[in-house]
Design a protein around this motif. Sequence first.
Motif, PDB file in Angstrom:
ATOM      1  N   SER B 219      43.073   8.756  44.868  1.00  0.00           N
ATOM      2  CA  SER B 219      44.786   8.875  44.470  1.00  0.00           C
ATOM      3  C   SER B 219      44.697   9.780  43.313  1.00  0.00           C
ATOM      4  O   SER B 219      44.054   9.411  42.442  1.00  0.00           O
ATOM      5  N   PRO B 220      45.140  11.106  43.394  1.00  0.00           N
ATOM      6  CA  PRO B 220      45.801  11.359  44.720  1.00  0.00           C
ATOM      7  C   PRO B 220      45.006  11.825  45.794  1.00  0.00           C
ATOM      8  O   PRO B 220      44.049  11.777  45.316  1.00  0.00           O
ATOM      9  N   ASN B 221      46.125  11.918  46.528  1.00  0.00           N
ATOM     10  CA  ASN B 221      44.885  11.864  48.374  1.00  0.00           C
ATOM     11  C   ASN B 221      44.004  13.162  47.999  1.00  0.00           C
ATOM     12  O   ASN B 221      44.930  14.751  48.533  1.00  0.00           O
ATOM     13  N   ASN B 222      43.255  13.122  49.299  1.00  0.00           N
ATOM     14  CA  ASN B 222      42.599  14.473  49.624  1.00  0.00           C
ATOM     15  C   ASN B 222      42.894  14.347  50.977  1.00  0.00           C
ATOM     16  O   ASN B 222      42.491  13.417  51.568  1.00  0.00           O
ATOM     17  N   PRO B 223      43.552  14.887  51.833  1.00  0.00           N
ATOM     18  CA  PRO B 223      44.208  16.016  51.595  1.00  0.00           C
ATOM     19  C   PRO B 223      45.616  16.344  51.182  1.00  0.00           C
ATOM     20  O   PRO B 223      45.520  17.291  51.075  1.00  0.00           O
ATOM     21  N   ASP B 224      46.264  14.969  51.275  1.00  0.00           N
ATOM     22  CA  ASP B 224      47.583  15.436  51.387  1.00  0.00           C
ATOM     23  C   ASP B 224      48.422  15.038  50.123  1.00  0.00           C
ATOM     24  O   ASP B 224      49.851  15.806  49.598  1.00  0.00           O
ATOM     25  N   GLY B 225      47.116  15.153  48.316  1.00  0.00           N
ATOM     26  CA  GLY B 225      48.432  14.768  47.401  1.00  0.00           C
ATOM     27  C   GLY B 225      48.781  13.421  47.110  1.00  0.00           C
ATOM     28  O   GLY B 225      49.741  13.805  45.345  1.00  0.00           O
ATOM     29  N   PHE B 226      49.372  13.322  47.873  1.00  0.00           N
ATOM     30  CA  PHE B 226      50.294  11.772  46.985  1.00  0.00           C
ATOM     31  C   PHE B 226      49.311  10.811  46.746  1.00  0.00           C
ATOM     32  O   PHE B 226      48.290  10.809  46.998  1.00  0.00           O
ATOM     33  N   LEU B 227      50.372  10.075  45.933  1.00  0.00           N
ATOM     34  CA  LEU B 227      49.662   8.638  44.482  1.00  0.00           C
ATOM     35  C   LEU B 227      49.442   7.811  46.073  1.00  0.00           C
ATOM     36  O   LEU B 227      50.565   7.383  47.039  1.00  0.00           O
ATOM     37  N   ARG B 228      48.425   7.001  45.946  1.00  0.00           N
ATOM     38  CA  ARG B 228      48.308   6.080  46.639  1.00  0.00           C
ATOM     39  C   ARG B 228      47.876   4.606  45.972  1.00  0.00           C
ATOM     40  O   ARG B 228      47.495   5.003  45.449  1.00  0.00           O
ATOM     41  N   GLU B 229      48.318   3.424  47.789  1.00  0.00           N
ATOM     42  CA  GLU B 229      47.837   2.286  46.786  1.00  0.00           C
ATOM     43  C   GLU B 229      46.736   1.995  48.113  1.00  0.00           C
ATOM     44  O   GLU B 229      47.023   2.737  48.977  1.00  0.00           O
ATOM     45  N   SER B 230      46.300   0.660  48.168  1.00  0.00           N
ATOM     46  CA  SER B 230      45.799  -0.527  49.572  1.00  0.00           C
ATOM     47  C   SER B 230      46.832   0.018  50.559  1.00  0.00           C
ATOM     48  O   SER B 230      47.727  -0.726  50.090  1.00  0.00           O
ATOM     49  N   VAL B 231      47.152  -0.327  51.443  1.00  0.00           N
ATOM     50  CA  VAL B 231      47.979  -0.057  52.721  1.00  0.00           C
ATOM     51  C   VAL B 231      47.619  -1.276  53.621  1.00  0.00           C
ATOM     52  O   VAL B 231      48.615  -1.978  54.117  1.00  0.00           O
ATOM     53  N   VAL B 232      46.027  -2.202  53.457  1.00  0.00           N
ATOM     54  CA  VAL B 232      45.879  -2.779  54.874  1.00  0.00           C
ATOM     55  C   VAL B 232      47.082  -3.927  53.688  1.00  0.00           C
ATOM     56  O   VAL B 232      45.919  -4.531  52.303  1.00  0.00           O
ATOM     57  N   ASN B 233      47.116  -5.585  54.611  1.00  0.00           N
ATOM     58  CA  ASN B 233      47.538  -6.397  54.087  1.00  0.00           C
ATOM     59  C   ASN B 233      46.736  -7.541  54.852  1.00  0.00           C
ATOM     60  O   ASN B 233      47.086  -7.746  55.210  1.00  0.00           O
ATOM     61  N   SER B 234      45.666  -7.662  53.554  1.00  0.00           N
ATOM     62  CA  SER B 234      44.834  -8.614  53.076  1.00  0.00           C
ATOM     63  C   SER B 234      44.044  -9.202  51.767  1.00  0.00           C
ATOM     64  O   SER B 234      44.057  -7.973  51.107  1.00  0.00           O
ATOM     65  N   THR B 235      43.794 -10.142  52.178  1.00  0.00           N
ATOM     66  CA  THR B 235      43.017 -10.642  50.640  1.00  0.00           C
ATOM     67  C   THR B 235      41.585 -10.205  50.659  1.00  0.00           C
ATOM     68  O   THR B 235      40.677 -10.597  49.593  1.00  0.00           O
TER      69      THR B 235
END
Lengths: 440, 440
Positions: B219-235
């Motif tokens: 974050s920002p992501n390579n390749p697309d430049g978007f800010l990111r957060e984790s996406v897997v929904n698990s503890t």
Amino acid sequence: MGQIPRFLSWRNMLVLSLAINFSLILKILKGDRERGDSWDRTAYVSIWPVVSTTASESSSLSSASCNYSKIEEDDDRIINLKFGDPTVYERYWQENGEVTTMVIPGWQSLSYFSDENNLCWFLEPELAKEIVRVHKVVGNAVTQDRFIVVGTGSTQLYQAALYALSPHDDSGPINVVSATPYYSTYPLITDCLKSGLYRWGGDAKTYKEDGPYIELVTSPNNPDGFLRESVVNSTEGILIHDLAYYWPQYTPITSPADHDVMLFTASKSTGHAGIRIGWALVKDRETARKMIEYIELNTIGVSKDSQLRVAKVLKVVSDSCGNVTGKSFFDHSYDAMYERWKLLKQAAKDTKRFSVPDFVSQRCNFFGRVFEPQPAFAWFKCEEGIVDCEKFLREEKKILTKSGKYFGDELSNVRISMLDRDTNFNIFLHRITSSFNSTL
Amino acid sequence: MGQIPRFLSWRNMLVLSLAINFSLILKILKGDRERGDSWDRTAYVSIWPVVSTTASESSSLSSASCNYSKIEEDDDRIINLKFGDPTVYERYWQENGEVTTMVIPGWQSLSYFSDENNLCWFLEPELAKEIVRVHKVVGNAVTQDRFIVVGTGSTQLYQAALYALSPHDDSGPINVVSATPYYSTYPLITDCLKSGLYRWGGDAKTYKEDGPYIELVTSPNNPDGFLRESVVNSTEGILIHDLAYYWPQYTPITSPADHDVMLFTASKSTGHAGIRIGWALVKDRETARKMIEYIELNTIGVSKDSQLRVAKVLKVVSDSCGNVTGKSFFDHSYDAMYERWKLLKQAAKDTKRFSVPDFVSQRCNFFGRVFEPQPAFAWFKCEEGIVDCEKFLREEKKILTKSGKYFGDELSNVRISMLDRDTNFNIFLHRITSSFNSTL
Ligand SMILES: Cc1ncc(COP(=O)(O)O)c(C=O)c1O
Ligand SMILES: Cc1ncc(COP(=O)(O)O)c(C=O)c1O
């Protein structure tokens, strides 16, 4: 065109000004040493050479303690000779290294690439040139028709070689073996990621499995200093030669080494371990290509600044060998190692409480004379009932060493660095001689 | 005592002499530029900024081609925008980098050790200090109560983090996942040694397995430049945050990042990729210890010279931010990225044959104003029936890019470096606009 003379004169002034810098740096360093003081304590603690060569052997030993009045006060200081930290070379580079000073402008090293036309795209051409030259000057390795692969120390190149030489099919991990006593880090590096490509296979002397395997040959060997050849008697062996210590300060150079994969490092040749530069000379293009692939994945190449610094250091070393009036880098470092080994062997003879290996003399083509190996480590054996030599030296002498067990060998052996600063080497020598009996 | 004034005056003279050096170097560089000539061609091919910001959008485009009369002749030249080689920064460091010049004496960097009292014994204290300072100045990461681990690029630190965060028991390799499109090198590095500790687990968005896993968040992501957060929904997820591009020239700095393991690199912040230095900010001591252990095994630490150079570069960057009269490093680099993105977005709008992502504006605490992300890469989508965008650009436009397939995404996407030298960026822009239609 009219501007060229003006422009040249700025350039000339810069050269002049740089020359003034160097002489000032030299002056300051000299001033510090003359005063016995130092503005950079860590960099100035060593004194070279240890003691005069002309003194008789036994008086050399006592003069070692006499010269350092601090030794008595320092009885409580822990002396760490566990690692092969090559600080013995500091003194030479302080005294002779002003021509090695580098000026790096802020805009250097932006691109990842060093030489897009080279298979090894991250190799600085200047470093490649100086590697070839130093091997030619010293005569310790064949460089013709070899690929040069640079690494972040030879440690990284060892891993690159494993990656390149292991089968990448589903045949499972290939065994990596080396004859005991072997460099203690090899098994740790080999197994640290539980790779499916390779695994540590232990002592080459007892290795009996069928099929391909990788044998590591370290020559001169770490820890014991002997010259080595492969020992597994099989045609399926793939060899990696680690020649970190195949330099004339450590061992007679009997012929240019000529193996498939040969690893060298600045750490042990010139002593610049903190720059982290090693190089491999590789016969086979595909092996070189895969080693490069590994380094690309592992660290996207190797620091350019570090490569350029080592290029400069190697140049100064090669130049010093052609200098007929002065002592070369290898003359200096040979003398330092000679002194230390002479003192250590004499101490072993005098006390009889420990031993070091006996070496055979050979003729060195570089120096043009016959001498015995004088390795970077002493493979030190406690005699007379001391079972755990590392524990004894640590507890009774406050000297830290590396136990034989890490090298696949016995507890009665330890590895002791011969490359530390003079003060530490002398305290070590003092402690193992003057009071060896009393604390047994 | 009587010698001290003499000694100090030598020191003073050295400082004076060094100052003369720098001004001479500056003079020579300036002289070169004024003459439009160069004594180091490779270092001087770029021109900064591309075109004036005051020009209207469409005329900017044509002026880009007008300014570079060579563009027409260069129609056959292959333009390589496949890698993120940060040569866009060359010009800044040429013009403002004289204070960044480093003088390294020959006796520097002999020891392997930088700071024996630090858990990270190979970290140069000066670098640690400047890392903390630059994050404080920029406000992009929390450094308090963090361990700093230095690496040979953040690439090595990624592997160190995998080693540190994987279970070392017999539970088998842990899955490492990241949401598509992900940095194409991650899966290659993760799987290259077939490690028994970790393995590539693919797209985080579709990851459904039970048990612990490692999720990489760029974050920002390579390749697309978007800010990111984790996406897997698990503890049970263990997170690594790769913040290589979380700097104000690329994206608004909305708050100091505060994660368990954060990776940064000189390659993308200041543009010094060839120095090979990255750093990790790590919350947990045991994680830091294991990362350090990996780097010790992998390369016995990190080049000291490289660390000291980056320390100096970061110092100059931080100093420039406090300089109220001049433009800071980030002002300069922000402007360069702004220009390029403005031109590229306008080209997309004008031709309609390709698109780039739409970004949302946010307020940047560092600059104190609102702006849109302007990433280091353009995530470029060929429109209107071009299935394989990489092939189209390569064959029809002689522009090399990286296909979407390497990022776990579609062939209609490619990643294009926005960090190349101006000449290359302008040729690229010219080719994708002026004759886009004719070659379809
Ligand atoms: C035999 C041997 N090979 C390699 C190395 C590592 O050298 P480098 O500093 O180049 O990684 C050492 C260091 O002690 C060594 O003894
Ligand atoms: C997201 C990301 N992380 C890490 C890296 C590698 O950086 P370094 O040069 O520090 O190894 C890159 C390089 O492109 C990158 O894009």
